[in-house]
Design a protein around this motif. Structure first.
Motif, mmCIF file in Angstrom:
data_model
loop_
_atom_site.group_PDB
_atom_site.id
_atom_site.type_symbol
_atom_site.label_atom_id
_atom_site.label_comp_id
_atom_site.label_asym_id
_atom_site.label_seq_id
_atom_site.Cartn_x
_atom_site.Cartn_y
_atom_site.Cartn_z
ATOM 1 N N LEU A 1 11.093 0.758 -4.288
ATOM 2 C CA LEU A 1 10.678 1.231 -2.967
ATOM 3 C C LEU A 1 10.222 0.057 -2.101
ATOM 4 N N ARG A 2 9.511 -0.906 -2.670
ATOM 5 C CA ARG A 2 9.050 -2.086 -1.935
ATOM 6 C C ARG A 2 10.240 -2.847 -1.363
ATOM 7 N N GLN A 3 11.257 -3.045 -2.192
ATOM 8 C CA GLN A 3 12.445 -3.759 -1.733
ATOM 9 C C GLN A 3 13.168 -2.996 -0.626
ATOM 10 N N LYS A 4 13.246 -1.680 -0.759
ATOM 11 C CA LYS A 4 13.897 -0.865 0.272
ATOM 12 C C LYS A 4 13.155 -0.962 1.602
ATOM 13 N N LEU A 5 11.827 -0.931 1.547
ATOM 14 C CA LEU A 5 11.050 -1.025 2.775
ATOM 15 C C LEU A 5 11.162 -2.410 3.406
ATOM 16 N N GLU B 1 -6.676 8.449 -18.423
ATOM 17 C CA GLU B 1 -7.066 7.338 -17.555
ATOM 18 C C GLU B 1 -6.018 7.148 -16.458
ATOM 19 N N GLU B 2 -6.516 6.914 -15.239
ATOM 20 C CA GLU B 2 -5.613 6.727 -14.112
ATOM 21 C C GLU B 2 -5.229 5.249 -13.992
ATOM 22 N N HIS B 3 -3.966 5.015 -13.765
ATOM 23 C CA HIS B 3 -3.443 3.663 -13.591
ATOM 24 C C HIS B 3 -2.624 3.628 -12.315
ATOM 25 N N ARG B 4 -2.485 2.446 -11.761
ATOM 26 C CA ARG B 4 -1.638 2.317 -10.585
ATOM 27 C C ARG B 4 -0.627 1.201 -10.798
ATOM 28 N N TYR B 5 0.476 1.328 -10.087
ATOM 29 C CA TYR B 5 1.521 0.318 -10.169
ATOM 30 C C TYR B 5 2.273 0.295 -8.846
ATOM 31 N N ILE B 6 2.997 -0.781 -8.613
ATOM 32 C CA ILE B 6 3.785 -0.910 -7.395
ATOM 33 C C ILE B 6 5.226 -0.555 -7.728
ATOM 34 N N ASP B 7 5.767 0.388 -6.990
ATOM 35 C CA ASP B 7 7.166 0.794 -7.149
ATOM 36 C C ASP B 7 8.020 -0.299 -6.502
ATOM 37 N N GLU B 8 8.545 -1.194 -7.302
ATOM 38 C CA GLU B 8 9.279 -2.356 -6.807
ATOM 39 C C GLU B 8 10.556 -1.974 -6.073
ATOM 40 N N ARG C 1 0.830 -1.198 0.000
ATOM 41 C CA ARG C 1 0.000 0.000 0.000
ATOM 42 C C ARG C 1 0.872 1.258 0.000
ATOM 43 N N LEU C 2 1.963 1.216 0.747
ATOM 44 C CA LEU C 2 2.872 2.370 0.773
ATOM 45 C C LEU C 2 3.574 2.585 -0.563
ATOM 46 N N CYS C 3 3.759 1.506 -1.330
ATOM 47 C CA CYS C 3 4.519 1.568 -2.578
ATOM 48 C C CYS C 3 3.642 1.725 -3.813
ATOM 49 N N THR C 4 2.351 1.808 -3.632
ATOM 50 C CA THR C 4 1.451 1.948 -4.769
ATOM 51 C C THR C 4 1.485 3.383 -5.281
#
Length: 76
Positions: free
Chosen positions: A59-63, A50-57, A38-41
């Motif tokens: 940032l996810r790995q850093k967290l 159009e709005e799109h979402r993605y996961i910042d991989e 959720r923090l990395c979305t």
């Protein structure tokens, strides 16, 4: 505001993870996985509006690494 029934990571799991138990460490990371995602979305709007979402991989790995380091440093 609705409160969700959130379980905690068992203390014994945290102690085992801080002692280097890989299975316990994976359990801690798994417990916080949804929160980290959720923090990395991130959201962006394409050229059609159009709005799109993605996961910042990255940032996810850093967290996840920060969580692992904090767990390993845990002392009673």
């Amino acid at each position: 505001m609705r409160k969700k029934n959130r379980s905690l990571v068992p203390f014994s799991t945290i102690i085992a993870a801080s002692a280097g138990n890989e299975e316990a460490l994976r359990a801690v990371v798994k417990h916080y996985e949804r929160y980290i995602i959720r923090l990395c979305t991130k959201y962006y709007v394409d050229k059609h509006g159009e709005e799109h979402r993605y996961i910042d991989e990255e940032l996810r790995q850093k967290l996840e690494i920060a969580l692992i380091v904090a767990t390993m440093k845990f002392e009673i």
